[in-house]
Design an enzyme around this catalytic site. Structure first.
Site, short mmCIF file in Angstrom:
data_model
loop_
_atom_site.label_atom_id
_atom_site.label_comp_id
_atom_site.label_asym_id
_atom_site.label_seq_id
_atom_site.Cartn_x
_atom_site.Cartn_y
_atom_site.Cartn_z
N LEU A 39 4.59 8.10 -16.62
CA LEU A 39 4.98 6.77 -17.11
C LEU A 39 4.39 5.65 -16.28
O LEU A 39 4.18 4.55 -16.77
CB LEU A 39 6.51 6.65 -17.11
CG LEU A 39 7.26 7.57 -18.05
CD1 LEU A 39 8.75 7.59 -17.74
CD2 LEU A 39 7.03 7.15 -19.50
N ARG A 65 2.77 4.63 -11.92
CA ARG A 65 2.70 5.01 -10.52
C ARG A 65 2.47 3.79 -9.64
O ARG A 65 1.90 2.79 -10.05
CB ARG A 65 1.66 6.09 -10.26
CG ARG A 65 0.23 5.77 -10.65
CD ARG A 65 -0.72 6.83 -10.10
NE ARG A 65 -0.52 8.17 -10.67
CZ ARG A 65 -0.49 9.29 -9.94
NH1 ARG A 65 -0.62 9.25 -8.64
NH2 ARG A 65 -0.35 10.46 -10.54
N PHE A 123 3.58 4.69 -3.38
CA PHE A 123 4.24 5.87 -2.82
C PHE A 123 5.05 6.63 -3.85
O PHE A 123 5.84 7.49 -3.49
CB PHE A 123 5.15 5.46 -1.66
CG PHE A 123 4.44 4.67 -0.61
CD1 PHE A 123 3.43 5.25 0.14
CD2 PHE A 123 4.77 3.35 -0.38
CE1 PHE A 123 2.77 4.52 1.11
CE2 PHE A 123 4.11 2.60 0.58
CZ PHE A 123 3.10 3.19 1.33
N VAL A 148 5.33 8.25 -8.07
CA VAL A 148 4.81 8.46 -9.42
C VAL A 148 6.03 8.71 -10.30
O VAL A 148 6.99 9.35 -9.88
CB VAL A 148 3.76 9.61 -9.47
CG1 VAL A 148 4.26 10.85 -8.80
CG2 VAL A 148 3.32 9.91 -10.89
N ASP A 157 11.34 -7.83 -5.36
CA ASP A 157 10.09 -7.37 -5.96
C ASP A 157 10.16 -7.52 -7.49
O ASP A 157 9.68 -6.66 -8.23
CB ASP A 157 9.84 -5.91 -5.56
CG ASP A 157 8.36 -5.51 -5.69
OD1 ASP A 157 7.50 -6.40 -5.82
OD2 ASP A 157 8.08 -4.29 -5.68
#
Ligand code: ADP
Ligand code: MG
Length: 358
Positions: free
Chosen positions: A38, A40, A43, A45, A155
């Site tokens: 879906l 990555r 760090f 995936v 983020d």
């Protein structure tokens, strides 16, 4: 730009350590079948996987325990702890289970089938504003609930805001709590984090981080959804940082030809350099842009549902993968928000237009 530089500088990690979720050590492939990738990041995936016994789809986030030769298990556990703390937040992806292998901790997350809102930020045909305002309202709801528990995401960007479905356009789910922090745990939080074009000026200037840092990101996301462009992206990192620290934003007719004045007003209030001058998530919810009535018939959130419709399997009904009703906030009026968030003053109504002040 190092995501973790602060840790070694002042010894303060600000990481949460207590988790309730059991971390399974038996092989996960006896329970789940992996059916594709879906996404990555550096760090991690994320893979699509199906629970064999139920056929239910999940997103499995494989997080590496060792990064740059360092043991980062505590950071993964922190991400789990933040997800657990946000369990009652309907705008945050749910943590279902966790597994551990030699190299990874795997988080089994609620699957957001509609992909990233990023896909609607860089395409030729932006979403109609009525859809955008619904997505921004939902994002603000999620952020407000996080901030109420002193959690900052740090983020927020269009790649970390997902959709439960694509057609019809579903509800948002916030993901990726790797950089999230609990404010006030120990001293002041000053960190260098994030992706250049989405970071707030206070992060670049190594100034204290507060909940206002997330509101900057909401401004960036809103800008991207309405214009299809990233407001601060330069030709290289240096130019991007300069654009951010000078709040060099293009509000020209060209970029905003098809954008309402209220949208511009909303974005202008968030993309301000001084964090204290930005409205809070709750303040933002009263901005008239978010409650503007749109004329075209396809705008889904405008028509309030009766309780019967909410559970009757119409397009308003919850997706089969998630039995919860996630539209409950989005259909509220700004007046309801004022009550829920205990505003002292009446917010502007959706129809009076207001002058855009918070
Ligand atoms: P990273 O920390 O590496 O950025 P994320 O948690 O942001 O990892 O996941 C990377 C990408 O994987 C996301 O941008 C999204 O495209 C996809 N993804 C993550 N979580 C989910 C989910 N629950 N459902 C569907 N896709 C997901
Ligand atoms: Mg991410």
């Amino acid at each position: 730009m190092s995501r973790r530089r602060h840790d070694s500088r002042n010894g303060f990690t600000g990481l949460l350590g207590d988790i309730q979720t059991h971390i399974n050590t038996e092989p996960m492939d006896s329970v789940y079948e992996i059916t594709g990738e879906l996404g990555r990041g550096k760090f991690a995936v994320v893979k699509r996987c199906v629970e064999k016994s139920t056929g239910k789809v999940f997103a499995a986030k494989f997080l590496r325990k060792r990064r740059r030769g360092r043991d980062c298990r505590a950071e993964v556990v922190h991400e789990m702890a933040v997800l657990e703390a946000a369990r009652n937040n309907p705008r945050v992806v749910n943590l279902h289970a966790a597994y551990e292998t030699d190299h990874d901790i795997v988080l089994l997350l609620e699957y957001a089938a509609g992909g990233e809102i990023f896909d609607h930020c860089n395409c030729d045909e932006p979403l109609p504003e009525g859809h955008i305002t619904r997505l921004i309202r939902q994002t603000l709801e999620g952020v407000h609930l996080l901030h109420q528990t002193s959690v900052v995401h740090l983020d927020l960007k269009p790649q970390n805001i997902l959709l439960t479905s694509l057609a019809p356009l579903g509800d948002i789910k916030i993901v990726d709590f790797g950089l999230a922090r609990k404010l006030g745990m120990v001293g002041e939080l000053r960190e260098i984090l994030g992706t250049p074009e989405y970071v707030a000026p206070e992060i670049l200037n190594y100034e204290p981080i507060t909940t206002a840092t997330d509101l900057w990101s909401v401004g960036v996301i809103s800008y991207m959804l309405v214009t299809g462009e990233s407001p601060f992206a330069g030709s290289d990192k240096q130019e991007t940082y300069l654009n951010v620290s000078q709040v060099n934003v293009d509000y020209s007719q060209e970029a905003f030809s098809r954008v309402s004045e209220l949208a511009v007003d909303f974005i202008r209030k968030l993309l301000v350099k001084t964090p204290e001058d930005r409205p809070s998530a709750a303040d933002c919810m009263t901005h008239p842009w978010l409650w503007q009535q749109y004329q075209y018939p396809s705008i889904e959130p405008i028509t309030p549902r009766t309780p019967r419709e909410r559970s009757s399997g119409t397009k308003w009904a919850a997706q089969p993968e998630d039995p919860e009703d996630k539209e409950n906030f989005a259909l509220d009026s700004p007046h309801t928000y004022a009550k829920r968030f205990r505003f002292e003053e009446e917010p502007p109504t959706a129809t009076n237009g207001g002058d855009g002040d918070f």
